[in-house]
Enzyme design. Structure first.
Site, short mmCIF file in Angstrom:
data_model
loop_
_atom_site.label_atom_id
_atom_site.label_comp_id
_atom_site.label_asym_id
_atom_site.label_seq_id
_atom_site.Cartn_x
_atom_site.Cartn_y
_atom_site.Cartn_z
N LYS A 25 1.92 -14.90 -5.54
CA LYS A 25 2.43 -14.10 -6.65
C LYS A 25 3.43 -13.10 -6.09
CE LYS A 25 1.30 -10.25 -8.42
NZ LYS A 25 2.65 -9.78 -8.84
N GLU A 38 6.76 -8.67 -9.41
CA GLU A 38 7.44 -8.89 -10.69
C GLU A 38 8.80 -8.19 -10.72
OE1 GLU A 38 4.76 -5.30 -11.01
OE2 GLU A 38 4.67 -7.34 -10.19
N SER A 62 1.01 -1.23 -2.03
CA SER A 62 0.61 0.18 -2.05
C SER A 62 -0.90 0.34 -1.88
CB SER A 62 1.05 0.83 -3.36
OG SER A 62 2.46 0.76 -3.49
N CYS A 122 7.23 -0.40 5.27
CA CYS A 122 6.00 0.16 5.82
C CYS A 122 6.16 0.69 7.24
CB CYS A 122 4.89 -0.88 5.79
SG CYS A 122 5.32 -2.43 6.60
N GLU A 153 1.83 8.31 1.09
CA GLU A 153 3.09 7.61 1.34
C GLU A 153 4.12 8.04 0.31
OE1 GLU A 153 2.57 3.42 0.96
OE2 GLU A 153 1.38 3.55 -0.86
#
Length: 802
Positions: A381, A384, A434, A489, A589
């Site tokens: 997946k 999006e 995340s 990251c 973050e």
């Protein structure tokens, strides 16, 4: 008591399919593997298809019955079915755009075919062969001549001249319809796709706005969903594409396609899988410009960063190309007397990946190449927000020869993630993204006993010692602190200056202001826009919170305006100093071009600050002191350490070792740990003793209980077989027996031996007086050379083993 050894013919597993033809092919291929052939009983092409069992050309008696009184034939409605009375029946119905297979009756009333080629269906001609028959007939060739020529190109052709006559008769009637029996010619996965089922110049890209399809079973499938998410160019806000929230049936179809392909793909030789990866690497390199351009348009990063994104992915595919050696297990010979132990790596089955938006090219390649090369099938997946790169990679995977169903792509948000985590057939889940969604995926997937790996918590810190080279350090900090708009990251989000930050601040600001903020497609751009307006607003709020808590803003990029791209989601480089550990925003973050400057008096204090942060993705030190670097390397609590380098991301030969809150799961990504994650290890212990050297067994005289069991075996003339009423099982058959209560053990046991299938078997367990079970060590004595024995049967007769 005789056991029923009739092979059971199983019905095909139910599932969802893209179209009617795929459903029929699935049922047919499964049927052939079970020993029966299916045929269509009823069909309404757009609604339903009913499949039954064709028993091999034995059909109903369709002769008209005769009325004995009048002698006249009675009219009887002609049946449309060519079947006998086999009760097997499966039904395919079209529901919500997909064909759903259900088993109405999975039983049969006949034996399976021993040789599927004996079925009349195997004698049917292909469409190409029918056209050749037509041409050769017009040329004046006779049926035997036609058949001879056809066999030159197809030596396995089973048809006879009679079948050629039948085809000629149909041709005279103008009937060119050909019944193609795909079931009798299943595709060979090792050879890849003989007929690619997708066009590489995808038609969906030519529509406006492009609606991104799902990729299921090797085909692009338009979603039946009524809900779509707009993919916007972060620099212009123009509509790039629309991504569907895939329906539940589409998700099931993707998972079923992966499960169905898993059976053959796991049996494909490792070398064949490896060759597909070599081809995939070649194709990605060929199309790197197209993929990078798509990443820039959808994600916003500069073209240079997009090329680096895909290049990193190519390195990961190259790593998968070495699976033949990485996949090998361990072997220990003669670890005990006559015993070897070895391990083998086997695929898990169906695996899944959930990707973030920040590396649209690299993250999918971080997951599926190594997974499928290990023999798994994969459902992925993509984000999006950035689906285009993943769709392009799926096209290239099919072009490289990856069989249909091995890789599937679905779209969506929470529902798609839940479907992946809840499905019992998915054995492993990889996630990059995340913190909060990652923890959710880990908890939910682990609850279903799946393997999970999640890379989360994009926060890395750097320590700068007073003796660090200023120019090299500044270049590294600016590149790692603001590259890709810090949407990665491994970006440096905080710098700890040992001895104070004052000497560094002015030059850091000066070097940072040289960076060009522009659309990623523009030449010379160093920083592109962030992914969305929501992210831009969140970054502005975070910076404001730092200032309110006492941080000093020495460079503010929140209100930057880029000419020609005034609507873009641009945030310029921002530097905050005097940041402390107790500031809430420091602990989270940021994922934006914001660099935090902190201070420490000593290296010990700097190490304490780094270790105190909950994230442990990476940590770097800049110094000229080997002692300081070594101290940092040993004492720092982080999965990846950089020494005089800011981005401590290893090459694929080494694992990406996030730690603490930056990683949750079983084992880390890629390298050897990646192989371990996508495979299960079996340990095999084998013992091949030399039966001729075992006491009580003679290679020439069979089982002998009258000789000394410790004496060496005789190799002289063969003696007549001995009739045994009892034998010394521990010595003669190698049984590992426990001591009985009397302490004397078991020296001789009189036991019946059962005859079946031409061999001899013994009871599996021998109970002692306390109810314990003594387990035998099974050996194939029947097939061992040089062993013969006459053994009493239950009826008093004797059997002889050779």
């Amino acid at each position: 008591m005789e056991l029923d050894v009739t092979p059971q013919m199983l019905p095909p597993p139910p599932g969802s399919f893209i179209d009617r033809e795929e459903l029929i092919t699935h049922v047919g291929e499964f049927a052939v593997a079970q020993g029966y052939v299916v045929t269509i009983k009823q069909s309404k092409k757009e609604k339903v298809v009913v499949l039954g069992c064709d028993r091999g050309g034995v059909y109903r008696d369709r002769r008209k019955p005769v009325d004995e009184a009048s002698g006249a034939h009675l009219r009887k409605r002609k049946s449309g079915s060519r079947l006998t009375n086999c009760p097997f029946e499966v039904v395919g119905k079209k529901e919500d755009g997909l064909w759903v297979l259900t088993v109405k009756n999975g039983s049969h009333n006949h034996e399976p075919l021993k040789n599927i080629s004996e079925h009349p269906s195997a004698r049917r001609f292909s469409e190409k062969e029918v056209m050749l028959i037509k041409d050769m007939t017009e040329a004046g060739l006779k049926p035997r001549q036609i058949l001879k020529r056809l066999r030159q190109t197809n030596p396995e052709l089973l048809s006879t001249p009679k079948h050629v006559y039948n085809v000629k008769a149909k041709l005279r009637q103008g009937n060119l319809t050909v019944r193609r029996l795909k079931t009798l010619r299943p595709s060979a996965f090792a050879e890849g796709n003989s007929e690619p089922s997708t066009s590489y110049e995808s038609s969906w890209r030519k529509r406006y706005p492009p609606r991104v399809p799902n990729f299921i079973g090797g085909r692009f499938v338009d979603s039946q969903s009524s809900t779509f998410i707009d993919v916007l160019n972060p620099a212009t806000q123009q509509l790039v594409a629309q991504v569907p929230l895939s329906t539940e049936e589409e998700l099931k179809a993707a998972l079923f396609a992966a499960k169905r392909a898993s059976i053959s793909w796991r049996a494909t030789p490792v070398a064949s899988r490896q060759r597909i990866m070599f081809k995939l690497q070649e194709l990605i390199t060929r199309d790197i410009g197209k993929i990078a351009s798509n990443i820039t348009i959808e994600q916003g990063k500069t073209l240079k960063d997009a090329f680096d994104d895909v290049s990193r992915g190519i390195e990961l595919v190259e790593h998968a190309c070495g699976i033949a050696s990485l996949h090998m297990g361990q072997f220990s010979s003669n670890i005990s007397n006559g015993t070897d132990i070895y391990t083998i790596h086997e695929p898990l089955g169906v695996c899944a990946g959930i990707c973030s938006y920040n590396f649209p090219g690299m993250i999918p390649l971080l997951m599926f190449p190594i997974a499928v090369t290990c023999g798994n099938t994969f459902v992925i997946k993509p984000s999006e927000r950035t689906p285009g790169a993943c769709m392009h990679l799926a096209e290239l995977a099919v072009e490289a020869g990856l069989p249909n169903g091995v890789l599937n792509v679905i779209h969506g948000t929470n529902d798609a993630i839940d479907a992946i985590c809840d499905d019992e057939d998915i054995k492993a889940v990889s996630y990059v993204g995340s913190d909060v969604p990652g923890m959710y995926v880990h908890a939910k997937a682990s609850a279903y006993s799946k393997r999970v790996q999640t890379n989360i918590g994009a926060k890395s810190l750097a320590v700068v010692m007073p003796d660090a080279n200023m120019d090299a350090t500044l270049n590294a900090l600016v590149s790692a602190g603001f590259g890709s708009a810090v949407q990665r990251c491994t970006a440096i989000s905080a710098v700890i200056f040992v001895g104070g930050s004052k000497p560094w601040e002015e030059k850091l600001v000066e070097r940072t202001m040289q960076l060009k903020v522009d659309a990623g497609t523009e030449a010379g751009a160093d920083i592109g826009p962030v992914i969305s307006k929501q992210v831009k607003e969140r970054i502005s709020r975070v910076v404001e919170t730092f200032v309110e808590n006492g941080a000093r803003l020495i460079l503010d990029g929140r209100k930057i305006v880029v000419p020609k791209y005034e609507l873009g989601n641009f945030v310029g480089p921002t530097i905050l100093t005097d940041v402390t550990e107790d500031m809430t925003c420091y602990k989270e973050e940021i994922l934006g071009p914001v660099l935090l400057c902190m201070q420490a008096r000593t290296i010990d204090e700097a190490i304490s600050i780094v270790n105190g942060n909950k994230h442990g993705n990476g940590a770097s030190i800049f110094t000229s002191s080997l002692a300081a670097a070594r101290k940092f390397q040993i004492e720092i609590d982080s999965g990846q350490i950089g020494i005089n380098t800011a981005v401590s991301a290893p090459l694929p030969l080494f694992s990406f070792n996030g730690s603490k809150a930056s990683f949750t799961g079983d084992v880390n990504f890629y390298a050897k740990t990646g192989i371990e994650f996508y495979t299960k290890i079996k340990t095999v212990t084998q013992q091949w003793r030399d039966l001729s050297s075992i006491g009580g067994v003679s290679s020439s005289s069979g089982l002998n209980t009258e000789e000394d069991p410790d004496a060496p075996c005789n190799s002289g003339e063969a003696e007549p077989p001995h009739t045994l009423q009892s034998m010394d099982f521990p010595r003669a058959l190698g049984l590992q027996l426990r001591d009985f209560p009397n302490g004397q053990g078991l020296s001789s046991v009189s036991m019946p031996l059962h005859h079946h299938g031409g061999g001899v078997s013994m009871p599996k367990e021998f109970p002692n007086s306390e109810g314990e079970s003594l387990v035998e060590q099974s050996r194939d004595i029947q097939n061992c050379d040089g062993i013969s024995a006459a053994i009493p049967a239950l009826d008093g007769s004797q059997w002889t083993l050779f």
